[in-house]
Design a protein around this motif. Structure first.
Motif, PDB file in Angstrom:
ATOM      1  N   GLU A 243       5.201  33.274  46.852  1.00  0.00           N
ATOM      2  CA  GLU A 243       5.879  33.518  45.583  1.00  0.00           C
ATOM      3  C   GLU A 243       4.970  34.273  44.621  1.00  0.00           C
ATOM      4  OE1 GLU A 243       7.082  29.607  44.474  1.00  0.00           O
ATOM      5  OE2 GLU A 243       9.035  29.814  45.426  1.00  0.00           O
ATOM      6  N   LYS A 246       5.260  37.783  45.527  1.00  0.00           N
ATOM      7  CA  LYS A 246       6.528  38.364  45.079  1.00  0.00           C
ATOM      8  C   LYS A 246       6.517  38.606  43.581  1.00  0.00           C
ATOM      9  CE  LYS A 246       9.682  36.674  48.593  1.00  0.00           C
ATOM     10  NZ  LYS A 246      10.552  35.542  48.904  1.00  0.00           N
ATOM     11  N   MET A 247       5.989  37.627  42.828  1.00  0.00           N
ATOM     12  CA  MET A 247       5.972  37.778  41.378  1.00  0.00           C
ATOM     13  C   MET A 247       4.985  38.859  40.951  1.00  0.00           C
ATOM     14  SD  MET A 247       8.281  35.995  40.164  1.00  0.00           S
ATOM     15  CE  MET A 247       7.957  36.168  38.416  1.00  0.00           C
ATOM     16  N   SER A 248       4.036  39.204  41.820  1.00  0.00           N
ATOM     17  CA  SER A 248       3.148  40.313  41.500  1.00  0.00           C
ATOM     18  C   SER A 248       3.813  41.641  41.796  1.00  0.00           C
ATOM     19  CB  SER A 248       1.859  40.206  42.307  1.00  0.00           C
ATOM     20  OG  SER A 248       1.196  39.015  42.006  1.00  0.00           O
ATOM     21  N   GLY A 249       5.053  41.568  42.261  1.00  0.00           N
ATOM     22  CA  GLY A 249       5.800  42.790  42.495  1.00  0.00           C
ATOM     23  C   GLY A 249       5.423  43.495  43.778  1.00  0.00           C
ATOM     24  N   CYS A 250       5.122  42.732  44.841  1.00  0.00           N
ATOM     25  CA  CYS A 250       4.804  43.365  46.112  1.00  0.00           C
ATOM     26  C   CYS A 250       6.072  43.903  46.763  1.00  0.00           C
ATOM     27  CB  CYS A 250       4.201  42.348  47.077  1.00  0.00           C
ATOM     28  SG  CYS A 250       2.584  41.800  46.631  1.00  0.00           S
ATOM     29  N   SER A 251       5.976  45.079  47.346  1.00  0.00           N
ATOM     30  CA  SER A 251       7.057  45.542  48.199  1.00  0.00           C
ATOM     31  C   SER A 251       6.915  44.814  49.533  1.00  0.00           C
ATOM     32  CB  SER A 251       6.974  47.044  48.398  1.00  0.00           C
ATOM     33  OG  SER A 251       5.786  47.342  49.091  1.00  0.00           O
TER      34      SER A 251
ATOM     35  N   ARG B  88      12.833  29.398  39.466  1.00  0.00           N
ATOM     36  CA  ARG B  88      12.818  30.396  40.531  1.00  0.00           C
ATOM     37  C   ARG B  88      14.110  31.200  40.558  1.00  0.00           C
ATOM     38  NH1 ARG B  88       8.909  27.242  41.339  1.00  0.00           N
ATOM     39  NH2 ARG B  88       7.180  27.651  42.731  1.00  0.00           N
ATOM     40  N   SER B  91      13.588  34.055  37.952  1.00  0.00           N
ATOM     41  CA  SER B  91      12.787  35.191  38.421  1.00  0.00           C
ATOM     42  C   SER B  91      13.336  35.756  39.720  1.00  0.00           C
ATOM     43  CB  SER B  91      11.345  34.749  38.614  1.00  0.00           C
ATOM     44  OG  SER B  91      11.307  33.628  39.465  1.00  0.00           O
ATOM     45  N   LEU B  93      13.343  34.477  42.550  1.00  0.00           N
ATOM     46  CA  LEU B  93      12.691  34.088  43.797  1.00  0.00           C
ATOM     47  C   LEU B  93      13.722  33.374  44.658  1.00  0.00           C
ATOM     48  CD1 LEU B  93       9.227  32.835  42.530  1.00  0.00           C
ATOM     49  CD2 LEU B  93       9.660  34.798  43.979  1.00  0.00           C
ATOM     50  N   HIS B  94      14.696  32.757  44.011  1.00  0.00           N
ATOM     51  CA  HIS B  94      15.886  32.247  44.691  1.00  0.00           C
ATOM     52  C   HIS B  94      17.071  33.082  44.238  1.00  0.00           C
ATOM     53  CE1 HIS B  94      13.744  28.977  46.242  1.00  0.00           C
ATOM     54  NE2 HIS B  94      13.886  28.104  45.267  1.00  0.00           N
ATOM     55  N   ILE B 117      11.627  44.549  41.948  1.00  0.00           N
ATOM     56  CA  ILE B 117      10.173  44.674  42.036  1.00  0.00           C
ATOM     57  C   ILE B 117       9.628  45.265  40.740  1.00  0.00           C
ATOM     58  CG2 ILE B 117       8.338  45.997  43.164  1.00  0.00           C
ATOM     59  CD1 ILE B 117       9.723  45.450  45.806  1.00  0.00           C
ATOM     60  N   ARG B 120       9.551  42.652  38.026  1.00  0.00           N
ATOM     61  CA  ARG B 120       8.436  41.718  38.176  1.00  0.00           C
ATOM     62  C   ARG B 120       7.101  42.397  37.883  1.00  0.00           C
ATOM     63  NH1 ARG B 120      10.437  39.292  43.862  1.00  0.00           N
ATOM     64  NH2 ARG B 120      11.994  37.821  43.121  1.00  0.00           N
ATOM     65  N   ARG B 121       7.014  43.671  38.222  1.00  0.00           N
ATOM     66  CA  ARG B 121       5.746  44.369  38.010  1.00  0.00           C
ATOM     67  C   ARG B 121       5.464  44.600  36.528  1.00  0.00           C
ATOM     68  NH1 ARG B 121       5.539  49.060  42.701  1.00  0.00           N
ATOM     69  NH2 ARG B 121       5.071  47.645  44.409  1.00  0.00           N
ATOM     70  N   MET B 124       7.465  40.246  34.089  1.00  0.00           N
ATOM     71  CA  MET B 124       7.369  38.811  34.359  1.00  0.00           C
ATOM     72  C   MET B 124       5.992  38.419  34.880  1.00  0.00           C
ATOM     73  SD  MET B 124      10.875  38.028  36.338  1.00  0.00           S
ATOM     74  CE  MET B 124      12.434  37.884  35.482  1.00  0.00           C
ATOM     75  N   GLY B 125       5.547  37.241  34.473  1.00  0.00           N
ATOM     76  CA  GLY B 125       4.343  36.669  35.048  1.00  0.00           C
ATOM     77  C   GLY B 125       4.640  35.229  35.405  1.00  0.00           C
ATOM     78  N   MET B 126       3.957  34.708  36.423  1.00  0.00           N
ATOM     79  CA  MET B 126       4.240  33.325  36.798  1.00  0.00           C
ATOM     80  C   MET B 126       2.956  32.621  37.215  1.00  0.00           C
ATOM     81  SD  MET B 126       7.311  31.917  39.104  1.00  0.00           S
ATOM     82  CE  MET B 126       7.510  30.213  39.539  1.00  0.00           C
ATOM     83  N   PHE B 203       6.448  32.549  33.108  1.00  0.00           N
ATOM     84  CA  PHE B 203       6.911  31.308  33.735  1.00  0.00           C
ATOM     85  C   PHE B 203       5.705  30.483  34.148  1.00  0.00           C
ATOM     86  CE2 PHE B 203      10.201  34.470  34.905  1.00  0.00           C
ATOM     87  CZ  PHE B 203      11.240  33.915  34.192  1.00  0.00           C
TER      88      PHE B 203
END
Lengths: 659, 353
Positions: A243, A246-251, B88, B91, B93-94, B117, B120-121, B124-126, B203
């Motif tokens: 996660e 993913k939250m770092s924006g990885c493709s 989740r 963001s 993730l779900h 993407i 999130r880039r 957003m930060g988590m 988050f």
């Protein structure tokens, strides 16, 4: 508690009935065998009539021919063998022992390799590994086996990286796509039980005799564990790391490259270790298809009963195996450490520089002092003849000779031969019924059905008698190994210190290529049926002892304490607490022993047996791919039957015990 | 609110309307074989246990909630109550099963993979409970990871990462690997990483639960300091009520996937919406949570020296005990907004109802 008891009651009901069925089957088998002994059984019930046997080999041959010539697969494989693969093998061969083929490179002096290996060993694991790695290569050079050892290594250097690349790609695919996983699983389990002779012939037919075929067989043999370890590692990556990625924006590609694969590093490196070890084991065995190197030399020396030289080659192989194993295992646990700020460049890379320095120094030295580049035949310190004499003198002592003679006699006349004859006398149907009953009792209905289908197929191939003889060698060796190994394991497990020692020995022994186990057996018992059983016995004993120790040591300490506080004696504790709890783990060891035995019994064909292995080895000389496969599949099916029944039992037992 | 203003000036551009940053309406997240099909067929009014009996798990159950700009919303509940699942969903993730979630007016379920993407880039930060650090990367590389992923060049990302590392107080440890750090330090790395891209929305999933109590306290102070400086929109998850009270602008209490009550700490303590919330708040010291402002009776005037609306009853304890007035006036920004009944305030102080 209430839930638990209803659960176990629920699972007990079907097991009771399958036990009853199993008993029934055993009774039926006994009746059939009794009838056979009374001479009342019609011949077609004893063995399948020839006319009933479908020509599997012919069909398979036709299929192979279709794929090979009509689909043009052979052209592709031959192109690969003669093109890229040959090029890679030539390159490593030129580098390691100066094969004098294009592309021409000078041979690397042995001292340069030994020194670099020592530096690598020091970097990975300190002085001990440095001595081991450096010492192995020094020994190899001094004993005069540099060239043959490098012939082996040159194939290993090509096969291991290729097996790694293919394995990790397939592993990632299997992890990512469920359908790939589903397709690969059954193939993997067959591949892992297929006798290695079955890898060899197709390799020869599709990839020519010699190093190319050897390399291909080696690669195929080493891929499965890499796939399994990759998938395992990727599945285990912590969800939070995923996660975070993913939250770092990885493709997707970035996820795989920067998150999944590095996070699964440990498992992947364990896979690398297994790839290297399996490659070494297999490269040695490819001697059977004309691969030059340590294996070929060992084969020749053992064939002409030159025990001294065989022993020396055996030591080289063992040293190489242990070195490669320890180095790669040290790499698994080696974690990066930071340098203080402002550390100069040369200090950060001191090991790399030291390695390069040693390499260059000895390469230059080799130009001036011939001895450091290549040790001639005359200069080697080989003591082959002397060891030969020593061994022969030792064996000629009355006590030794008397003991080995006696063991051989007792085993052959009272145990092995009667057992074999008895197994052969059981009618085919009866035999299958017995196996099915066993599988049913152990693994439940599914295992029983598989056992019936698998052994039915074996009977249909027409190689029944040879299969039974194979099975007989396996069973008798595993029983003997259990009788010896179990007490050793139980005794060792009593103390922490001895457990560690024994586990270390087992670990080391498991890294030896299987071929090595033939040497002591042949030394003691010559080229006889007893040494077949003996070599299997030693080989199969390793996992048995190991898992017994691990199982007993793995019993939760509070259980032991509870037993102690209940006032049980050592024996009571062993029988009532430790053994029942360790049994599932021990079963895994037992299963592995059987798998090892199936593997070894085929290699032992080299000594001279009358089983499937012998037939398999014969096929290597020709192009009889169909027959080769039928024989291989026979072995595989029998091994799979055991594997499935025992593993199902062990897993169920573990669940019930809550381990 | 004050924090709102800080946030707006800090961000420079602020929207004219007070549109929520995150708005979710009737969000469902169901786990099972065919959640979408099941949700369509499911009769309304099905309880958590009914759904469970059908073989599905309601991770998030019909949640509608909004998070304003610069607000700190704390979601709390026992483990398994669905708080992590809800975040989740925010963001993505779900992927949610039903309802809509809008982030800055954009339906996030409609985003393509690339747009997601990008979101999130840049936005957003988590921060994760067990940190989620990449074990093979140094502190510097971990913090720079999100920057690397969006393709920033090496020097720029190094400079920015060092800046954030300094911010969280890990200067001098850039070259350490995560396993060489203590838990608290590891979480600082996690916080630094989540801040590296200068997210608008932050988050935090139980960020301090894995730490021992002393470090937790220290990290909470650190966190409050950061928040004062940065003024982000924050969704913070915790199962620790004291933590929630310390940090929150608003608290959402969840049970079985549903939000039981979402309100300011005062309101939750004084007017619990359900029996479950009341039980939850039973044990805490109300006087430390309740402000004078919440007890104000606008129709009363009171006499004498006023007390500030923002002061907790606990802070006013000595005044309340020694005073003799029946009603005490309350001021908010220099204007008298009413008065509190001293008796009522004393009840809060001693914890009787």
């Amino acid at each position: 508690m209430a839930v638990l008891s209803t659960n176990s009651a629920g699972s007990k009901a079907p097991q009771m009935s399958s036990n009853k069925v199993a008993t029934g089957l055993v009774c039926l088998a006994i009746v059939l065998t009794a009838l056979q002994y009374a001479g009342l059984l019609p011949a077609w019930l004893h063995r399948l009539p020839e006319s009933w046997i479908p020509p599997f080999a012919v069909w398979l041959d036709a299929a192979f021919n279709f794929v090979r010539t009509d689909l043009g697969l052979e052209k592709l494989t031959r192109w690969f063998a003669e093109g890229p693969l040959q090029f890679m093998l030539d390159t490593t061969a030129n580098l390691l022992y100066g094969k004098k083929r294009w592309p021409r490179f000078e041979q690397i002096p042995w001292s340069a390799i030994a020194a670099s290996a020592a530096v690598l060993g020091y970097y990975l694991g300190g002085w001990r590994l440095a001595v081991l790695a450096g010492g192995t290569f020094v020994w190899t050079a001094l004993i005069g086996q540099w060239k043959i050892a490098m012939e082996t290594m040159s194939v290993l250097l090509v096969a291991a990286p290729l097996a790694f690349c293919i394995g990790i790609s397939l592993g990632i695919a299997a992890w990512k796509y469920a359908w790939v996983d589903r397709a690969i699983k059954p193939i993997l389990s067959v591949l892992q039980t297929l006798p290695f002779f079955t890898y060899l012939l197709p390799a020869v037919i599709f990839f020519k005799v010699g190093p190319t075929a050897g390399a291909v067989a080696t690669i195929i043999y080493a891929i499965p564990p890499m796939i399994l370890m990759t998938t395992l590692g990727l599945k285990k990556v912590s969800p939070e790391v995923v996660e975070a990625g993913k939250m770092s924006g990885c493709s997707r590609w970035q996820m795989l490259r920067h998150v999944y694969v590095p996070a699964a590093r440990t498992e992947i490196l364990v896979g690398v270790n297994q790839v290297i070890m399996l490659c070494l084991a297999m490269v040695v065995l490819t001697a059977f298809i004309g691969m030059p190197g340590l294996g070929a030399k060992l084969l020749a020396m053992m064939g002409s009963f030159m025990l001294g030289r065989s022993f020396e080659i055996g030591v080289t192989i063992v040293l190489l195996a242990v070195t490669l194993d320890r180095l790669s295992k040290a790499w698994v646990v080696k974690l990066p450490e930071h340098f203080e700020k402002g550390t100069p460049w040369w200090k950060r890379h001191k090991y790399l520089l030291a390695g390069l320095g040693a390499f260059v120094f000895f390469t230059v030295l080799g130009q001036f002092v011939e001895w450091f580049a290549e040790i001639g035949r005359r200069q080697s310190l080989s003591q082959g003849k002397e060891i030969d004499t020593a061994i022969k003198t030792f064996l000629a002592f009355d006590i030794v000779q008397g003991t080995t003679e006696k063991i051989r006699y007792v085993l052959n006349v009272w145990v092995l031969n009667p057992f074999r004859d008895f197994l052969l006398s059981i009618p085919t149907i009866g035999f299958i019924l017995l196996v099915v009953a066993g599988a049913l009792a152990l693994g439940g209905r599914k295992s029983g059905i598989y056992a019936a289908v698998f052994f039915g197929l074996v009977a249909l191939t027409g190689w029944w008698d040879r299969s039974v003889i194979t099975l007989y060698s396996v069973i008798s060796a595993v029983i003997l190994a259990t009788l010896i190994g179990l007490p050793i394991g139980i005794a060792a497990a009593r103390s922490e210190k001895w457990s560690k020692r024994v586990l270390l020995i087992c670990d080391t022994a498991q890294t030896f290529p299987s071929f090595i186990y033939l040497i002591p057996a042949i030394m003691l018992f010559g080229i006889t049926a007893t040494s077949v059983v003996m070599s299997i016995l030693i080989f199969a004993m390793v996992p048995l002892v190991r898992y017994t120790v691990e199982g007993l040591r793995g019993v939760p300490p509070e259980m032991n304490e509870a037993a102690d506080m209940s006032g049980s004696t050592r024996m009571q504790k062993l029988w009532n607490v430790q053994l029942p709890l360790a049994l599932p783990t021990m079963a895994v060891g037992f299963n592995q022993a059987i798998m090892f035995a199936f593997f070894m019994v085929i290699i032992a064909a080299f000594i001279g047996t009358q089983d499937l292995g012998q037939e398999l080895q014969k096929t290597l000389a020709g192009t009889d791919l169909g027959k080769n496969f039928v024989l291989g599949i026979c072995v595989s099916l029998m091994a799979l039957t055991f594997d499935m029944a025992i593993m199902t039992w062990a897993e169920r037992k573990k669940r019930v015990l809550g381990l | 609110m004050v924090q709102d203003q800080i946030a707006k000036t800090w961000m420079g551009t602020f929207m004219a309307s007070d549109a929520p940053v995150i708005a979710c309406r009737n969000v469902w997240k169901i786990f099972g074989d065919d959640p979408t099909g099941y949700l369509k067929k499911m009769p309304s009014g099905h309880s958590y246990d009914d759904i469970r009996a059908d073989g599905y798990i309601a991770g998030v159950k019909d949640v509608s909630i909004e998070v304003g700009r610069g607000e700190m919303l704390v979601i709390m509940g026992l483990s398994g109550s669905g708080k992590s699942t809800l975040v989740r969903c925010f963001s993505r993730l779900h992927d949610i099963t039903g309802g809509t979630i809008e982030v800055e007016g954009q339906d996030i379920m409609a985003l393509s993979e690339k747009e997601l993407i990008d979101l999130r880039r840049n936005k957003m930060g988590m921060v994760f409970q067990s940190f989620g650090l990449l074990p093979h990367r140094t502190v510097l590389d971990n913090v720079a990871f999100p920057l690397e992923m969006r393709g920033q060049d090496k020097h720029a990302r190094r400079a920015r990462a060092l800046e954030v590392i300094k911010l969280v107080g890990l200067e001098g440890r850039e070259d350490y690997f995560p396993r060489e750090l203590s838990g608290g330090q590891q979480q600082r790395v996690g916080i630094a990483r989540s801040l590296a891209i200068e997210p608008d929305i932050w988050f935090l999933d139980e960020p301090f639960s894995a730490l021992d109590p002393l470090i937790r306290r220290e990290m909470q102070d650190e966190f409050l300091r950061l928040q004062e400086m940065l003024g982000k929109t924050i969704v913070f998850i915790t199962h620790d009520f004291d933590e929630a009270l310390r940090l929150a602008d608003r608290i959402a209490i969840m049970k079985d996937g549903a939000v039981e009550q979402c309100d300011t700490p005062d309101q939750i303590v004084m007017n619990p919406a359900t029996e479950y919330v009341r039980k939850f708040t039973e044990e805490i010291d109300k006087s430390r949570v309740v402000h004078a402002g919440i007890l104000v009776k606008p129709d009363q005037k009171g006499e004498g020296d006023p007390v500030p609306a923002g002061a907790t009853i606990h802070a006013l304890a000595s005044t309340l005990v020694s005073d003799t007035r029946e009603f005490i006036p309350v001021v908010d920004n220099d204007t008298v907004i009413g008065a509190i009944s001293r008796q009522e305030a004393l009840h809060v102080l001693v914890g009787s109802n």
